[in-house]
Design a protein around this motif. Structure first.
Motif, PDB file in Angstrom:
ATOM      1  N   LYS A  76       0.840  -1.203   0.000  1.00  0.00           N
ATOM      2  CA  LYS A  76       0.000   0.000   0.000  1.00  0.00           C
ATOM      3  C   LYS A  76       0.872   1.249   0.000  1.00  0.00           C
ATOM      4  O   LYS A  76       0.581   2.227  -0.699  1.00  0.00           O
ATOM      5  CB  LYS A  76      -0.931  -0.002   1.213  1.00  0.00           C
ATOM      6  CG  LYS A  76      -1.827   1.236   1.296  1.00  0.00           C
ATOM      7  CD  LYS A  76      -2.754   1.378   0.106  1.00  0.00           C
ATOM      8  CE  LYS A  76      -3.832   2.407   0.298  1.00  0.00           C
ATOM      9  NZ  LYS A  76      -3.437   3.774   0.026  1.00  0.00           N
ATOM     10  N   ASN A  77       1.952   1.243   0.746  1.00  0.00           N
ATOM     11  CA  ASN A  77       2.862   2.380   0.774  1.00  0.00           C
ATOM     12  C   ASN A  77       3.453   2.641  -0.612  1.00  0.00           C
ATOM     13  O   ASN A  77       3.559   3.782  -1.060  1.00  0.00           O
ATOM     14  CB  ASN A  77       3.975   2.141   1.799  1.00  0.00           C
ATOM     15  CG  ASN A  77       4.817   3.367   2.043  1.00  0.00           C
ATOM     16  OD1 ASN A  77       4.302   4.446   2.294  1.00  0.00           O
ATOM     17  ND2 ASN A  77       6.121   3.194   1.976  1.00  0.00           N
ATOM     18  N   THR A  78       3.815   1.568  -1.310  1.00  0.00           N
ATOM     19  CA  THR A  78       4.358   1.717  -2.666  1.00  0.00           C
ATOM     20  C   THR A  78       3.335   2.352  -3.597  1.00  0.00           C
ATOM     21  O   THR A  78       3.659   3.247  -4.381  1.00  0.00           O
ATOM     22  CB  THR A  78       4.800   0.344  -3.205  1.00  0.00           C
ATOM     23  OG1 THR A  78       5.863  -0.144  -2.383  1.00  0.00           O
ATOM     24  CG2 THR A  78       5.260   0.433  -4.642  1.00  0.00           C
ATOM     25  N   VAL A  79       2.103   1.896  -3.497  1.00  0.00           N
ATOM     26  CA  VAL A  79       1.045   2.465  -4.342  1.00  0.00           C
ATOM     27  C   VAL A  79       0.851   3.945  -4.027  1.00  0.00           C
ATOM     28  O   VAL A  79       0.629   4.754  -4.929  1.00  0.00           O
ATOM     29  CB  VAL A  79      -0.276   1.681  -4.151  1.00  0.00           C
ATOM     30  CG1 VAL A  79      -1.446   2.399  -4.787  1.00  0.00           C
ATOM     31  CG2 VAL A  79      -0.138   0.275  -4.705  1.00  0.00           C
ATOM     32  N   ASP A  80       0.972   4.312  -2.774  1.00  0.00           N
ATOM     33  CA  ASP A  80       0.816   5.716  -2.404  1.00  0.00           C
ATOM     34  C   ASP A  80       1.979   6.578  -2.906  1.00  0.00           C
ATOM     35  O   ASP A  80       1.791   7.752  -3.218  1.00  0.00           O
ATOM     36  CB  ASP A  80       0.671   5.857  -0.888  1.00  0.00           C
ATOM     37  CG  ASP A  80      -0.653   5.316  -0.383  1.00  0.00           C
ATOM     38  OD1 ASP A  80      -1.581   5.146  -1.203  1.00  0.00           O
ATOM     39  OD2 ASP A  80      -0.762   5.045   0.822  1.00  0.00           O
ATOM     40  N   TRP A  81       3.160   6.017  -2.982  1.00  0.00           N
ATOM     41  CA  TRP A  81       4.320   6.745  -3.508  1.00  0.00           C
ATOM     42  C   TRP A  81       4.309   6.801  -5.033  1.00  0.00           C
ATOM     43  O   TRP A  81       4.708   7.801  -5.629  1.00  0.00           O
ATOM     44  CB  TRP A  81       5.620   6.069  -3.063  1.00  0.00           C
ATOM     45  CG  TRP A  81       6.146   6.540  -1.750  1.00  0.00           C
ATOM     46  CD1 TRP A  81       5.857   6.008  -0.527  1.00  0.00           C
ATOM     47  CD2 TRP A  81       7.053   7.609  -1.509  1.00  0.00           C
ATOM     48  NE1 TRP A  81       6.528   6.679   0.459  1.00  0.00           N
ATOM     49  CE2 TRP A  81       7.285   7.672  -0.114  1.00  0.00           C
ATOM     50  CE3 TRP A  81       7.706   8.521  -2.335  1.00  0.00           C
ATOM     51  CZ2 TRP A  81       8.127   8.609   0.466  1.00  0.00           C
ATOM     52  CZ3 TRP A  81       8.555   9.446  -1.756  1.00  0.00           C
ATOM     53  CH2 TRP A  81       8.755   9.493  -0.378  1.00  0.00           C
ATOM     54  N   VAL A  82       3.916   5.729  -5.669  1.00  0.00           N
ATOM     55  CA  VAL A  82       3.966   5.610  -7.134  1.00  0.00           C
ATOM     56  C   VAL A  82       2.542   5.345  -7.612  1.00  0.00           C
ATOM     57  O   VAL A  82       2.063   4.224  -7.536  1.00  0.00           O
ATOM     58  CB  VAL A  82       4.903   4.453  -7.565  1.00  0.00           C
ATOM     59  CG1 VAL A  82       4.984   4.368  -9.076  1.00  0.00           C
ATOM     60  CG2 VAL A  82       6.275   4.602  -6.953  1.00  0.00           C
ATOM     61  N   TYR A  83       1.857   6.373  -8.107  1.00  0.00           N
ATOM     62  CA  TYR A  83       0.442   6.174  -8.438  1.00  0.00           C
ATOM     63  C   TYR A  83       0.093   6.529  -9.879  1.00  0.00           C
ATOM     64  O   TYR A  83      -0.673   5.833 -10.515  1.00  0.00           O
ATOM     65  CB  TYR A  83      -0.467   6.947  -7.483  1.00  0.00           C
ATOM     66  CG  TYR A  83      -0.135   8.419  -7.381  1.00  0.00           C
ATOM     67  CD1 TYR A  83       0.781   8.860  -6.439  1.00  0.00           C
ATOM     68  CD2 TYR A  83      -0.730   9.345  -8.216  1.00  0.00           C
ATOM     69  CE1 TYR A  83       1.106  10.200  -6.344  1.00  0.00           C
ATOM     70  CE2 TYR A  83      -0.406  10.683  -8.124  1.00  0.00           C
ATOM     71  CZ  TYR A  83       0.508  11.108  -7.184  1.00  0.00           C
ATOM     72  OH  TYR A  83       0.828  12.431  -7.089  1.00  0.00           O
TER      73      TYR A  83
END
Length: 187
Positions: A89-96
């Motif tokens: 989820k953190n990755t998705v929030d950084w790279v969207y």
């Protein structure tokens, strides 16, 4: 392909290696496996107009470039506490923005649910990113018993399910790539 777990003792790399081999055998893909363990993004995302430290910026830009380069994705995810792992989820929030107008498939694993609740949450998140999820997915229930070494015990069934999802990803990947080339997707 994105390996969504970073926990010690994780099963994700085993599942991902098997699925990556299936994707290579399929022939419709250039397979790039992204292990989130290699991209330790902090939980605090800089506010608009602020910048991250140089190392975080380097990690973010490298990950964003790999995700942007793909025409289709497969997320390999476990289920933690009835949802997706925090690192994913953190990755998705950084790279969207890089996910927009691209198809996403899911390979999940876990206990009784086989990670299906994580996938259901990811379907909502991907829609918010303007991505397109494919209906077909693959899940490994009781994953600790589902694999014999690096291979699923039900090789034929698992391979058939993988092929179905990969076929759908090829269709959506090619179709959406042609559409993006014809008319860039605006968010």
């Amino acid at each position: 392909m994105i390996v969504g777990s970073v926990r010690d003792g994780r099963v994700g790399p085993t599942v991902a290696r098997w699925f990556a081999d299936e994707a290579r055998t399929h022939g419709g893909f250039h397979v790039d496996v992204i292990d989130l363990l290699d991209y330790p993004l902090p939980l605090v995302i800089p506010a608009p107009g602020q910048f991250a430290d140089p190392e975080t910026t380097r990690i973010h830009e490298a990950l964003a470039a790999r995700i942007a380069a793909a025409d289709a994705y497969v997320i390999v995810t476990p289920e933690y506490n009835h949802t997706l792992p925090a690192a994913l989820k953190n990755t998705v929030d950084w790279v969207y923005a890089e996910w927009a107008a691209k198809p996403v498939g899911f390979v999940s694993y876990g206990g009784m649910s086989g990670g299906l609740r994580a996938v259901e949450h990811l379907r909502h998140i991907v829609a918010e990113l303007h991505g397109v999820t494919v209906r077909e997915s693959l899940s490994f229930h009781q994953v600790w018993e589902a694999f014999d070494g690096d291979l699923p015990r039900d090789r034929e069934g698992s391979a058939a399910a993988a092929k179905g999802m990969l076929d759908r990803l090829v269709w959506w990947g090619r179709t959406l790539r042609a559409a993006r080339l014809d008319r860039p997707y605006e968010r």
